[in-house]
Design a protein around this motif. Structure first.
Motif, PDB file in Angstrom:
ATOM      1  N   GLN A  16       2.358  10.055  -6.063  1.00  0.00           N
ATOM      2  CA  GLN A  16       2.688  10.741  -6.289  1.00  0.00           C
ATOM      3  C   GLN A  16       3.760  10.687  -7.114  1.00  0.00           C
ATOM      4  OE1 GLN A  16       3.309  12.201  -2.287  1.00  0.00           O
ATOM      5  NE2 GLN A  16       2.615  10.615  -1.515  1.00  0.00           N
ATOM      6  N   GLU A  17       3.831   9.716  -8.084  1.00  0.00           N
ATOM      7  CA  GLU A  17       5.278   9.605  -8.835  1.00  0.00           C
ATOM      8  C   GLU A  17       6.681  10.250  -8.775  1.00  0.00           C
ATOM      9  OE1 GLU A  17       3.287  11.900 -11.882  1.00  0.00           O
ATOM     10  OE2 GLU A  17       2.081  11.009 -12.693  1.00  0.00           O
ATOM     11  N   VAL A  18       6.800   9.885  -7.510  1.00  0.00           N
ATOM     12  CA  VAL A  18       8.671   9.396  -6.641  1.00  0.00           C
ATOM     13  C   VAL A  18       9.654   9.269  -7.741  1.00  0.00           C
ATOM     14  CG1 VAL A  18       7.564  10.008  -4.410  1.00  0.00           C
ATOM     15  CG2 VAL A  18       8.373   7.146  -5.715  1.00  0.00           C
ATOM     16  N   ASP A  19      10.468   9.793  -7.960  1.00  0.00           N
ATOM     17  CA  ASP A  19      11.424   8.704  -8.455  1.00  0.00           C
ATOM     18  C   ASP A  19      12.192   7.412  -7.719  1.00  0.00           C
ATOM     19  OD1 ASP A  19      11.154  11.182 -10.707  1.00  0.00           O
ATOM     20  OD2 ASP A  19      12.449  11.868  -9.418  1.00  0.00           O
ATOM     21  N   GLU A  43       0.972  -0.903   0.272  1.00  0.00           N
ATOM     22  CA  GLU A  43      -0.032   0.022   0.181  1.00  0.00           C
ATOM     23  C   GLU A  43       0.134   1.387  -0.206  1.00  0.00           C
ATOM     24  OE1 GLU A  43      -3.189   2.082   2.722  1.00  0.00           O
ATOM     25  OE2 GLU A  43      -2.753   0.902   3.378  1.00  0.00           O
ATOM     26  N   ALA A  44       1.996   1.336   0.942  1.00  0.00           N
ATOM     27  CA  ALA A  44       2.652   2.300   0.896  1.00  0.00           C
ATOM     28  C   ALA A  44       3.854   2.752  -1.051  1.00  0.00           C
ATOM     29  CB  ALA A  44       4.089   2.084   1.876  1.00  0.00           C
ATOM     30  N   PHE A  45       4.251   2.172  -1.266  1.00  0.00           N
ATOM     31  CA  PHE A  45       4.569   1.439  -2.640  1.00  0.00           C
ATOM     32  C   PHE A  45       3.243   1.591  -4.065  1.00  0.00           C
ATOM     33  CE2 PHE A  45       7.669  -1.957  -1.410  1.00  0.00           C
ATOM     34  CZ  PHE A  45       9.139  -0.374  -1.019  1.00  0.00           C
ATOM     35  N   ASP A  46       1.309   1.472  -3.031  1.00  0.00           N
ATOM     36  CA  ASP A  46       0.642   2.279  -3.739  1.00  0.00           C
ATOM     37  C   ASP A  46       0.948   3.445  -4.089  1.00  0.00           C
ATOM     38  OD1 ASP A  46       0.286   0.103  -5.482  1.00  0.00           O
ATOM     39  OD2 ASP A  46      -0.753  -0.847  -4.178  1.00  0.00           O
ATOM     40  N   ARG A  47       0.987   4.319  -2.624  1.00  0.00           N
ATOM     41  CA  ARG A  47       0.696   5.716  -2.403  1.00  0.00           C
ATOM     42  C   ARG A  47       2.073   6.394  -3.091  1.00  0.00           C
ATOM     43  NH1 ARG A  47      -0.666   4.220   2.970  1.00  0.00           N
ATOM     44  NH2 ARG A  47       1.670   5.550   3.572  1.00  0.00           N
ATOM     45  N   LEU A  48       3.235   6.567  -2.765  1.00  0.00           N
ATOM     46  CA  LEU A  48       4.149   6.849  -3.532  1.00  0.00           C
ATOM     47  C   LEU A  48       4.325   6.241  -4.985  1.00  0.00           C
ATOM     48  CD1 LEU A  48       7.637   5.398  -1.643  1.00  0.00           C
ATOM     49  CD2 LEU A  48       6.203   7.863  -1.428  1.00  0.00           C
ATOM     50  N   ALA A  49       3.758   5.762  -5.573  1.00  0.00           N
ATOM     51  CA  ALA A  49       3.201   5.507  -6.937  1.00  0.00           C
ATOM     52  C   ALA A  49       2.643   6.814  -7.144  1.00  0.00           C
ATOM     53  CB  ALA A  49       2.661   4.089  -7.683  1.00  0.00           C
TER      54      ALA A  49
END
Length: 347
Positions: free
Chosen positions: A135-138, A127-133
């Motif tokens: 936000q389009e983090v690098d 879920e944390a990775f989904d939220r980061l995706a």
């Protein structure tokens, strides 16, 4: 007419102000002109490239400061195709180590021209990775206990990843302190003080750092011909250290897997009527800022959170910017800091 240094600076600043565009925004070209370098060199400094010699970088940074230059993040994102943002995944900020890593990582990211986005893995890293995706983090850095949750199935496709406190694995770069080496140094120190047995207050069994520290303690005792006693396990908190301390109060030497648990243990030993270090020697791990002000001041293993964060950020940003990745795990050394919580055994 001769103009002194201070006068020359005022003249240059006045000229710089006159050259600023009507919008008031300072351009890279203006910085380049003041620093006497090319626009490409200024761009490299702004983007944190390592391909700039230190003297030139300092001159460009001085020009930026003097002119009040601020990089335009949106324009840079359009130019580079990157958001200039990295994510930080944690399970909790309740531990001193995670809090210090957050601050050190934010500072290290800013030095490389990147913003930091914090997400918690309270409901799992997927879920944390989904939220980061979203936000389009690098890229992302995963801290400590969250690293145990990064299974092969949960590693996000296409997201560059650096994991702090995890064994080397396919799909991400690993950075960690020398937990086992620090634990070995602590255990050896207690043995050289004449303690014939060293007990261990360990961290959670699913923590890479705790497992490594336990391994360093266990291997050191075994190498000395001593059978390791059963570990007493805590959860990194001072409360768990206090509970474990009531069980370990009759021991003469205890190596604690972190300073917070050591603090709780010191209280438990004191309440049992025994003294530290006269009756019980105690060593912690981390060197939290308060460790030197415990009563007595705590002997501990210093973990360099700044170096750890800088190495993690450097590895991630280098990967984002297409630099070759280093093979294997990056291991940051630890140091034994001897204070007043250890003494020679009287037995």
């Amino acid at each position: 007419m001769w103009v002194g240094e201070s006068g020359r600076d005022r003249v240059e600043e006045s000229v710089s102000r006159r050259r600023r565009p009507a919008s008031g925004r300072v351009s890279m070209a203006m910085v380049a002109a003041r620093a006497g370098v090319s626009g490409q060199t200024v761009s490299r400094v702004v983007n944190g490239s390592s391909r700039v010699d230190p003297d030139t970088r300092a001159r460009v940074e001085q020009a930026m400061t003097a002119l009040g230059y601020r990089p335009h993040r949106a324009a840079r994102a359009l130019r580079t195709g990157r958001s200039q943002t990295i994510g930080l995944v944690v399970t909790t900020l309740a531990t001193v180590g995670n809090s210090r890593m957050l601050q050190a990582t934010a500072e290290a990211a800013a030095e490389r021209g990147y913003a930091l986005t914090l997400v918690t893995a309270a409901h799992g890293v997927a879920e944390a990775f989904d939220r980061l995706a979203e936000q389009e983090v690098d890229g992302a850095i995963v801290l400590n206990e969250a690293s145990a949750l990064v299974s092969a199935a949960q590693r996000p496709t296409g997201l560059r990843l650096v994991v702090v406190d995890a064994p080397t694995g396919a799909g991400f770069t690993s950075v960690h302190s020398d937990h086992a080496g620090g634990a070995a140094a602590a255990t050896r120190r207690l043995l050289t003080l004449g303690h014939t047995i060293v007990h261990h207050l360990a961290g959670p069994a699913d923590s890479f750092a705790a497992v490594e520290r336990e391994r360093g303690w266990r291997e050191t005792l075994t190498a000395a011909g001593i059978r390791p006693p059963a570990v007493v396990r805590g959860d990194w908190s001072a409360d768990s250290g206090y509970a474990a301390g009531r069980e370990l109060a009759s021991c003469t030497a205890v190596f604690c897997a972190n300073d917070q648990m050591a603090l709780g243990l010191l209280r438990a030993v004191s309440e049992s009527g025994r003294r530290v270090p006269e009756d019980v020697s105690v060593i912690g791990f981390d060197d939290v800022p308060e460790a030197a002000n415990y009563r007595p001041p705590l002997t501990t293993i210093r973990q360099d959170f700044t170096a750890l964060a800088q190495r993690a950020v450097s590895a991630l940003v280098d990967a984002i910017e297409g630099m070759p990745e280093a093979e294997g795990a990056a291991v940051i050394p630890t140091d034994l800091l001897e204070r007043a919580s250890t003494a020679e055994s009287v037995r």
